[in-house]
Design a protein around this motif. Structure first.
Motif, PDB file in Angstrom:
ATOM      1  N   THR A 408      69.610 112.359  41.988  1.00 39.44           N
ATOM      2  CA  THR A 408      71.031 112.050  42.159  1.00 39.44           C
ATOM      3  C   THR A 408      71.231 110.714  42.876  1.00 39.44           C
ATOM      4  N   VAL A 409      70.375 110.412  43.850  1.00 35.69           N
ATOM      5  CA  VAL A 409      70.495 109.121  44.533  1.00 35.69           C
ATOM      6  C   VAL A 409      70.315 107.993  43.535  1.00 35.69           C
ATOM      7  N   GLN A 410      69.314 108.138  42.653  1.00 39.53           N
ATOM      8  CA  GLN A 410      69.062 107.078  41.677  1.00 39.53           C
ATOM      9  C   GLN A 410      70.246 106.909  40.737  1.00 39.53           C
ATOM     10  N   ILE A 411      70.842 108.031  40.306  1.00 37.56           N
ATOM     11  CA  ILE A 411      71.993 107.915  39.408  1.00 37.56           C
ATOM     12  C   ILE A 411      73.104 107.133  40.092  1.00 37.56           C
ATOM     13  N   VAL A 412      73.366 107.468  41.361  1.00 37.65           N
ATOM     14  CA  VAL A 412      74.450 106.784  42.066  1.00 37.65           C
ATOM     15  C   VAL A 412      74.133 105.306  42.252  1.00 37.65           C
ATOM     16  N   THR A 413      72.902 104.985  42.694  1.00 38.83           N
ATOM     17  CA  THR A 413      72.612 103.571  42.935  1.00 38.83           C
ATOM     18  C   THR A 413      72.600 102.783  41.628  1.00 38.83           C
ATOM     19  N   LEU A 414      72.176 103.423  40.535  1.00 37.51           N
ATOM     20  CA  LEU A 414      72.130 102.683  39.274  1.00 37.51           C
ATOM     21  C   LEU A 414      73.525 102.449  38.708  1.00 37.51           C
ATOM     22  N   LEU A 415      74.450 103.328  39.011  1.00 35.53           N
ATOM     23  CA  LEU A 415      75.751 103.254  38.340  1.00 35.53           C
ATOM     24  C   LEU A 415      76.902 102.777  39.215  1.00 35.53           C
TER      25      LEU A 415
END
Lengths: 459, 443
Positions: A408-415
């Motif tokens: 979830t952290v990666q999704i947020v930072t990527l988007l």
């Protein structure tokens, strides 16, 4: 703006036509005839005929009108502007639109923009009049048709009810449409992603650094999309969370179900459920501001190096958050264990603790496992706590004192921030999202099935 | 335990144990078993204490850090407003007023207050006592009453965030000056101002009336509150009618078949989909395909509506189920159609339950952050939103943005933002409970 006017007009037509149909039916009744339905049914029927086609027309109009007007602007532009590639053309159209709407524009002196904006506002005025005329026309046609239909033999109630039924069925499909929308959007973008990055590399690669080069000559910006470190991070944090939530939640549930008085239980249970109602961003702030520094300083005193974004801090706080998920569900399944099992055990001379340990928990085990699975799915999908308290860089480790990152952290930072929908970097977020969706769905389905089986056993 | 014989006749004692030995074993075992029972009870108590302890620490620490936002430090300055600073060719016009160098005037006032500061660097530290927003406060004050021009007025101006933190005791003046944000010089000036009675804390109107800002002392929660309001309005307008109609259809009309089963399974699963997935849906479909405006409460409201829909549907079905069949049978018996039965009799009886479920769903939506990050509601927005199409942020996202800011004063703002958010949640949940209590019926 025009849509507000149109909707207001339609609302007015709705009430007026309702009154008209109703009045007509009342007139017939006053004339001594018996009608099939109540006057209000005829009113509703008239209103439906007058307004529903207009609403559908409005919907279609709102989709196609901007496209058509854009096409007209483009074809009115000088040929050298039409030949621009899509990006510049869109920017130009935006400028023209802003100009026409009276908003500030980057290049307000460009004669092409000024001319096109003038033309655009002309077209828009025409289009607005056309729309209102269309809606009015449809309403008049509907009224005209219904006029001849308000007769004693017409079964207005049945028709109105059939229409309402269609509405009910349509609204109940929204849930299915949402699921389909989720799956389709995730799949579509993920397939785009897997065209660029092989599937097995994503699932089994050991290195994650999604930064891709903006220019060809940049070094080290090739981007690698091995998601194993992210999965491990998610697993680590969720495991820590469950290690907190499982014992605390389970023992609370047992105490509430078996030992406490009904009064105490009616106070404790809602208090515990407050924990689930606190927004996750609050937990995130709590973890980052209080728990993480506390752990870091405590670790330093003991001579253990604990990162300030350690998996432990995030997992600990997440564990607290999911306590009520475990305790509530376990409480339900424990109270659902039949009395006869308890009384049989007491009758054999077992103490309450022994009964719980040897009879009740084994009997409720499937339900408890279901509760734990649901809690795990919450933990995996939880976003704000980890965004605020866990790390950003992928780190393949099982050490809870180090910083790890999660799906979830990666999704947020990527988007968050700028996105380009044709880079593997942005698309990878959707692949991660798809994976998250599949895993949590599987956990939920499994949990619900186990719980249902268990219920059937004792019902 | 009584002394009554337990194992029947004395002759039946097995394994060479006498009767008193057996009793002794049982008694010993009993002690152990009762101890185990007590331990077990304590495990439960400790577990509950841990959970509730966390709750207390969580809420307590945030209340403790956030409560001080109620006041804001202000400094009383004697500001000279010379005629020539506001006039062009001896005439004061609206334009010349707007163009006047209010920043310079404030700085001059500070220099007048501390005339012995002469070095450029020291002066710069001196100016940092006052918030950069003080310029606009002075401008608004003068524009509102131009007759002040030419006089020397006393005006309370907002102090900078560092002075505010010092005054509230968050900055320890005993720490070595390299380790704190306020220099020794500034502390000396601060003490001088206090001694004059020219430094006071007033009610913090800025926090409750303005939008976001990069400067903590000018940042407010009102913009985010408005954003939350518009977002929730969109959510409510979409989710409530859809939720009620779906619940009515599934509970009252739907035939038992594969399609209905599919819908039910779908609703149950949607309730457990991680919220961030709804954000991805919003980004991919509502922003990229349908083209709703980015960062707008409209898009956020639509996403949250899909998210809260399962909650409302499930609560609605429970409420409909609680209406006894006799009501339906009576209505059908006197000739009502099925739809009339539902709309005239069942639905009004189920409405309190449905409203309760909707309020709880809205409370969930109010606290939701992650999906809104996906659709751009995390932008830095200073202006107050005027409608659901303006770019806006919402309360939890505002908390997230502030939590990311390094200034010490933002910790106070973040905590205060959380308090505001929790207050709204408490009010919503309490009203749900009251509604349930007030309209609860036992059939």
């Amino acid at each position: 703006m025009i849509y507000t006017i149109a909707l207001a007009a339609l609302a007015a037509i709705w009430f007026a036509s309702w009154k008209m149909g109703q009045g007509q039916a009342r007139g017939i009744i006053a004339g001594g005839q018996r009608m099939h339905s109540l006057p209000s049914h005829y009113g509703a029927y008239t209103a439906i005929l007058a307004v529903v086609p207009a609403v559908l027309a409005l919907l279609i109009w709102s989709i196609f009108q901007p496209l058509i007007i854009d096409g007209m602007i483009v074809s009115s532009l000088p040929p050298e502007r039409q030949a621009l590639d899509d990006l510049f053309l869109n920017a130009l159209i935006n400028d023209i639109r802003n100009m026409a709407a009276g908003n500030p524009v980057r290049d307000a002196s460009d004669p092409v923009i000024i001319a096109a904006a003038a033309e655009l506002s002309g077209w828009q005025t025409t289009a607005n009049f056309m729309l209102l005329a269309l809606l009015g026309g449809l309403a008049v046609i509907g009224l005209f048709i219904s006029r001849g239909q308000v007769v004693p033999e017409m079964r207005a109630r049945n028709r109105v009810e059939r229409f309402v039924m269609v509405l009910l069925i349509l609204s109940s499909t929204i849930a299915v449409i949402t699921t389909v929308g989720i799956v389709m959007s995730l799949l579509y973008e993920s397939i785009e992603f897997f065209r660029r990055v092989p599937f097995y590399e994503f699932l089994f690669g050991l290195h994650w650094s999604p930064q891709t080069a903006l220019r060809a000559d940049q070094v080290g910006g090739s981007g690698s999309f091995g998601a194993i470190p992210i999965f491990m991070g998610t697993l680590l944090i969720s495991t820590i969370a469950l290690c907190i939530a499982a014992p605390v939640g389970l023992f609370s549930a047992i105490y509430m179900a078996e030992f406490s008085s009904p009064r105490a239980r009616s106070i404790i249970k809602p208090l515990l459920e407050i924990l689930a109602g606190v927004p996750t961003v609050v937990y995130g702030f709590f973890a980052a501001l209080l728990v993480a520094p506390l752990l870091r300083d405590g670790g330093a005193q003991l001579g253990i190096g604990i990162d300030s974004e350690s998996a432990l801090a995030a997992g600990l706080v997440m564990g607290v958050m999911i306590i009520p998920f475990v305790s509530s569900l376990s409480d339900d399944v424990i109270t659902a264990v039949p009395r006869s099992l308890r009384e049989g055990s007491y009758g054999l001379g077992a103490t309450r603790a022994e009964t719980i340990r040897l009879v009740i928990v084994p009997a409720a085990l499937p339900g408890i496992v279901g509760a734990l699975l649901l809690a795990a799915s919450r933990a995996i999908g939880e976003t704000m706590i980890v965004v605020m308290a866990a790390g950003l860089t992928a780190n393949l480790t099982a050490n809870p004192f180090e910083a790890v990152t999660t799906v979830t952290v990666q999704i947020v930072t990527l988007l968050t921030g700028d996105q380009e929908f044709d880079t593997a970097k942005t698309l990878s977020a959707f692949a991660l999202g798809l994976l998250l969706f599949v895993v949590t769905l599987a956990l939920n389905v499994m949990a619900l099935r186990i719980v249902r089986k268990y219920r059937e056993k004792y019902d | 335990m009584t002394d009554a014989p337990m194992n029947g006749q004395p002759g039946e004692v097995r394994r060479g144990l006498s009767r008193t030995d057996t009793m002794e074993t049982v008694r010993k075992g009993l002690r152990r078993r009762y101890a185990a029972e007590r331990r077990f009870k304590w495990y439960g108590r400790i577990a509950i204490a841990i959970a509730l302890g966390f709750l207390v620490v969580l809420v307590g620490s945030i209340l403790f850090r956030g409560a001080s936002v109620i006041t804001q430090t202000h400094i009383l300055l004697s500001v000279e407003l010379p005629m020539d600073a506001f006039s062009v060719d001896g005439e004061v016009t609206d334009e010349s007023l707007q163009r006047a160098d209010f920043g310079g005037i404030v700085k001059q006032a500070l220099r007048d207050r501390f005339p012995d500061v002469s070095k450029r660097r020291d002066r710069r530290t001196l100016y940092q006592l006052i918030s950069t927003g003080a310029t606009y406060e002075l401008r608004d004050h003068v524009v509102a009453d131009p007759s002040l021009i030419g006089q020397t007025i006393d005006i309370w101006l907002t102090a900078s965030d560092d002075i505010d933190m010092l005054d509230k005791g968050y900055i320890d003046r005993n720490v070595d000056s390299t380790g704190r944000r306020v220099s020794d010089q500034q502390i000396a000036w601060y003490d001088a101002l206090i001694a004059d009675g020219r430094l006071e804390r007033h009610f913090n109107t800025t926090f409750f009336t303005s939008g976001d800002s990069r400067e903590p002392e000018q940042a407010g929660i009102w913009g985010a509150a408005l954003g939350s309001f518009y977002t929730l309005m969109v959510t409510l307008l979409l989710a409530f009618p859809l939720g009620v109609t779906t619940a009515v259809y599934l509970e009252e009309f739907a035939p038992k078949n594969k399609w209905t089963d599919l819908i039910e399974v779908n609703i149950n699963n949607l309730a457990a989909v991680p919220s961030i997935i709804f954000g991805l849906l919003g980004l991919a479909v509502f922003l990229n395909v349908i083209g709703l405006p980015r960062s707008a409460p409209l898009a956020g409201g639509v996403v949250l509506a899909l998210m809260t829909l399962p909650t409302i549907i499930i609560a609605g079905r429970a409420a409909l189920k609680a209406v006894p069949p006799s009501i339906r049978e009576a209505a059908l018996g006197v000739g009502a159609s099925r739809l009339q039965t539902v709309t005239h009799h069942v639905l009004p009886l189920a409405m309190p339950g449905m409203l309760t479920g909707s309020i709880i769903g809205m409370a969930q939506a109010l606290g939701e952050t992650a999906p809104l990050l996906m659709i751009g509601m995390v932008a830095f927005i200073v202006d107050l939103p005027g409608g659901p199409l303006d770019p806006a942020t919402v309360l939890p996202v505002q908390v997230y943005i502030w939590a990311d800011s390094p200034e010490r004063a933002f910790v106070e703002r973040t905590s205060a933002g959380i308090i505001v958010l929790l207050l709204f949640l408490v009010v919503m949940n309490l009203s749900a409970v009251m509604l349930r209590k007030r309209f609860e019926r036992r059939w």
